[in-house]
Design a protein around this motif. Structure first.
Motif, PDB file in Angstrom:
ATOM      1  N   MET A   1      -8.022  -8.733  -7.490  1.00 46.74           N
ATOM      2  CA  MET A   1      -7.597  -7.948  -6.374  1.00 46.74           C
ATOM      3  C   MET A   1      -8.559  -7.522  -5.471  1.00 46.74           C
ATOM      4  N   SER A   2      -8.499  -7.665  -4.252  1.00 51.32           N
ATOM      5  CA  SER A   2      -9.744  -7.166  -3.300  1.00 51.32           C
ATOM      6  C   SER A   2      -9.720  -5.719  -3.066  1.00 51.32           C
ATOM      7  N   THR A   3     -11.139  -5.299  -2.791  1.00 50.25           N
ATOM      8  CA  THR A   3     -11.277  -3.823  -2.522  1.00 50.25           C
ATOM      9  C   THR A   3     -10.242  -3.197  -1.455  1.00 50.25           C
ATOM     10  N   ALA A   4      -9.978  -3.747  -0.491  1.00 47.04           N
ATOM     11  CA  ALA A   4      -8.958  -3.361   0.501  1.00 47.04           C
ATOM     12  C   ALA A   4      -7.429  -3.192  -0.125  1.00 47.04           C
ATOM     13  N   GLU A   5      -6.936  -3.925  -1.178  1.00 45.00           N
ATOM     14  CA  GLU A   5      -5.852  -4.001  -1.684  1.00 45.00           C
ATOM     15  C   GLU A   5      -5.910  -2.676  -2.810  1.00 45.00           C
ATOM     16  N   LYS A   6      -7.053  -2.605  -3.593  1.00 44.51           N
ATOM     17  CA  LYS A   6      -7.254  -1.551  -4.333  1.00 44.51           C
ATOM     18  C   LYS A   6      -7.020  -0.064  -3.677  1.00 44.51           C
ATOM     19  N   ALA A   7      -7.707  -0.054  -2.454  1.00 46.36           N
ATOM     20  CA  ALA A   7      -7.869   1.119  -1.634  1.00 46.36           C
ATOM     21  C   ALA A   7      -6.445   1.556  -1.194  1.00 46.36           C
ATOM     22  N   ILE A   8      -5.659   0.559  -0.665  1.00 43.57           N
ATOM     23  CA  ILE A   8      -4.337   0.933  -0.058  1.00 43.57           C
ATOM     24  C   ILE A   8      -3.311   1.247  -1.321  1.00 43.57           C
ATOM     25  N   VAL A   9      -3.616   0.795  -2.566  1.00 40.76           N
ATOM     26  CA  VAL A   9      -2.643   1.199  -3.708  1.00 40.76           C
ATOM     27  C   VAL A   9      -3.314   2.669  -4.011  1.00 40.76           C
ATOM     28  N   TYR A  10      -4.239   2.790  -4.149  1.00 40.22           N
ATOM     29  CA  TYR A  10      -4.880   4.247  -4.495  1.00 40.22           C
ATOM     30  C   TYR A  10      -4.482   5.353  -3.374  1.00 40.22           C
ATOM     31  N   ALA A  11      -4.413   4.859  -2.268  1.00 39.80           N
ATOM     32  CA  ALA A  11      -3.903   5.633  -1.186  1.00 39.80           C
ATOM     33  C   ALA A  11      -2.556   6.027  -1.150  1.00 39.80           C
ATOM     34  N   THR A  12      -1.844   5.041  -1.798  1.00 42.22           N
ATOM     35  CA  THR A  12      -0.357   5.404  -1.950  1.00 42.22           C
ATOM     36  C   THR A  12      -0.194   6.154  -3.168  1.00 42.22           C
ATOM     37  N   LEU A  13      -0.952   6.022  -4.214  1.00 43.36           N
ATOM     38  CA  LEU A  13      -0.804   6.924  -5.383  1.00 43.36           C
ATOM     39  C   LEU A  13      -1.058   8.405  -4.814  1.00 43.36           C
ATOM     40  N   ILE A  14      -2.241   8.311  -3.992  1.00 44.29           N
ATOM     41  CA  ILE A  14      -2.695   9.971  -3.535  1.00 44.29           C
ATOM     42  C   ILE A  14      -1.603  10.534  -2.909  1.00 44.29           C
ATOM     43  N   LEU A  15      -0.841   9.759  -1.914  1.00 48.78           N
ATOM     44  CA  LEU A  15       0.143  10.310  -1.150  1.00 48.78           C
ATOM     45  C   LEU A  15       1.217  10.708  -2.051  1.00 48.78           C
ATOM     46  N   ALA A  16       1.607   9.826  -3.194  1.00 43.75           N
ATOM     47  CA  ALA A  16       2.846  10.060  -4.020  1.00 43.75           C
ATOM     48  C   ALA A  16       2.361  11.561  -4.825  1.00 43.75           C
ATOM     49  N   ASP A  17       1.273  11.533  -5.436  1.00 46.25           N
ATOM     50  CA  ASP A  17       0.571  12.709  -6.135  1.00 46.25           C
ATOM     51  C   ASP A  17       0.908  14.083  -5.532  1.00 46.25           C
ATOM     52  N   ASP A  18       0.752  13.872  -4.123  1.00 50.59           N
ATOM     53  CA  ASP A  18       0.931  15.261  -3.253  1.00 50.59           C
ATOM     54  C   ASP A  18       2.167  15.236  -2.653  1.00 50.59           C
ATOM     55  N   ASN A  19       3.323  14.311  -3.239  1.00 49.82           N
ATOM     56  CA  ASN A  19       4.559  14.582  -2.950  1.00 49.82           C
ATOM     57  C   ASN A  19       4.773  14.263  -1.471  1.00 49.82           C
ATOM     58  N   VAL A  20       4.076  13.474  -0.918  1.00 49.74           N
ATOM     59  CA  VAL A  20       4.140  13.267   0.593  1.00 49.74           C
ATOM     60  C   VAL A  20       4.731  11.715   0.895  1.00 49.74           C
ATOM     61  N   ASP A  21       5.541  11.657   1.783  1.00 52.77           N
ATOM     62  CA  ASP A  21       6.190  10.316   2.285  1.00 52.77           C
ATOM     63  C   ASP A  21       4.809   9.440   2.624  1.00 52.77           C
ATOM     64  N   VAL A  22       5.028   8.239   2.184  1.00 47.96           N
ATOM     65  CA  VAL A  22       4.143   7.011   2.415  1.00 47.96           C
ATOM     66  C   VAL A  22       4.372   6.424   3.778  1.00 47.96           C
ATOM     67  N   THR A  23       3.443   6.722   4.955  1.00 45.98           N
ATOM     68  CA  THR A  23       3.714   5.916   5.965  1.00 45.98           C
ATOM     69  C   THR A  23       2.326   5.155   6.550  1.00 45.98           C
ATOM     70  N   ALA A  24       2.499   4.506   7.351  1.00 40.19           N
ATOM     71  CA  ALA A  24       1.499   3.602   7.608  1.00 40.19           C
ATOM     72  C   ALA A  24       0.194   4.577   8.034  1.00 40.19           C
ATOM     73  N   ASP A  25       0.514   5.505   8.968  1.00 38.75           N
ATOM     74  CA  ASP A  25      -0.437   6.355   9.708  1.00 38.75           C
ATOM     75  C   ASP A  25      -1.207   7.079   8.587  1.00 38.75           C
ATOM     76  N   LYS A  26      -0.523   7.505   7.572  1.00 41.47           N
ATOM     77  CA  LYS A  26      -1.211   8.382   6.435  1.00 41.47           C
ATOM     78  C   LYS A  26      -2.084   7.574   5.352  1.00 41.47           C
ATOM     79  N   LEU A  27      -1.630   6.231   5.358  1.00 39.13           N
ATOM     80  CA  LEU A  27      -2.199   5.427   4.292  1.00 39.13           C
ATOM     81  C   LEU A  27      -3.471   4.849   5.395  1.00 39.13           C
ATOM     82  N   GLU A  28      -3.472   4.521   6.555  1.00 39.68           N
ATOM     83  CA  GLU A  28      -4.627   4.302   7.440  1.00 39.68           C
ATOM     84  C   GLU A  28      -5.650   5.480   7.405  1.00 39.68           C
ATOM     85  N   ALA A  29      -5.069   6.852   7.349  1.00 38.30           N
ATOM     86  CA  ALA A  29      -5.923   7.810   7.580  1.00 38.30           C
ATOM     87  C   ALA A  29      -6.852   8.260   6.133  1.00 38.30           C
TER      88      ALA A  29
END
Length: 107
Positions: A1-29
Motif C-alpha cells: 500500500m502506497s503512502t497516498a493510499e494510507k493517507a486517504i484511509v487515515y483521513a477517512t478514519l479521522i473523519l469517522a472518529d469525529d462523526n463527520v461525513d466523508v466527503t472528497a473536500d474534507k479528505l483533500e483538506a
C-alpha cells in the motif's frame, strides 16, 4: 500500500472518529494539511464508497458478513454429509495400543 493510499484511509478514519461525513473536500483538506500528495481520484472514490455509510459500524462488523456466508455453506454441507452418513454406517477406526508393540511408554 502506497503512502497516498494510507493517507486517504487515515483521513477517512479521522473523519469517522469525529462523526463527520466523508466527503472528497474534507479528505483533500486533511491530506493537504498532512502534506501528503494524493491523486485526486482517491478523494472521489472514498467519498462515494462511504457516502451514507457509518464507517464506525463497518469497522465493528467487519467479520460478521464474511463469517455468515461460510457458515451458511457449511450448514448445507453438514446436512449433506449427515444424509450420506445415515445411508452408510461409518467404520470406526480402532486405536492402536502400546500392548501390541510389546512395550509401554515408561518401560
Amino acid at each position: 500500500m502506497s503512502t497516498a493510499e494510507k493517507a486517504i484511509v487515515y483521513a477517512t478514519l479521522i473523519l469517522a472518529d469525529d462523526n463527520v461525513d466523508v466527503t472528497a473536500d474534507k479528505l483533500e483538506a486533511i491530506t493537504k494539511a498532512a502534506n501528503v500528495p494524493v491523486e485526486p481520484i482517491y478523494f472521489s472514490l472514498f467519498a462515494k464508497a462511504f457516502e451514507g455509510r457509518d464507517v464506525n459500524e463497518l469497522l465493528l462488523n467487519v467479520g460478521s458478513a464474511a463469517a455468515a456466508a461460510p457458515a451458511a455453506g457449511a450448514a448445507g454441507a453438514g446436512a449433506a454429509a449427515g444424509a450420506a452418513a445415515a445411508e452408510a454406517p461409518a467404520a470406526e477406526e480402532e486405536e492402536e495400543s502400546d500392548d501390541d508393540m510389546g512395550f509401554g511408554l515408561f518401560d
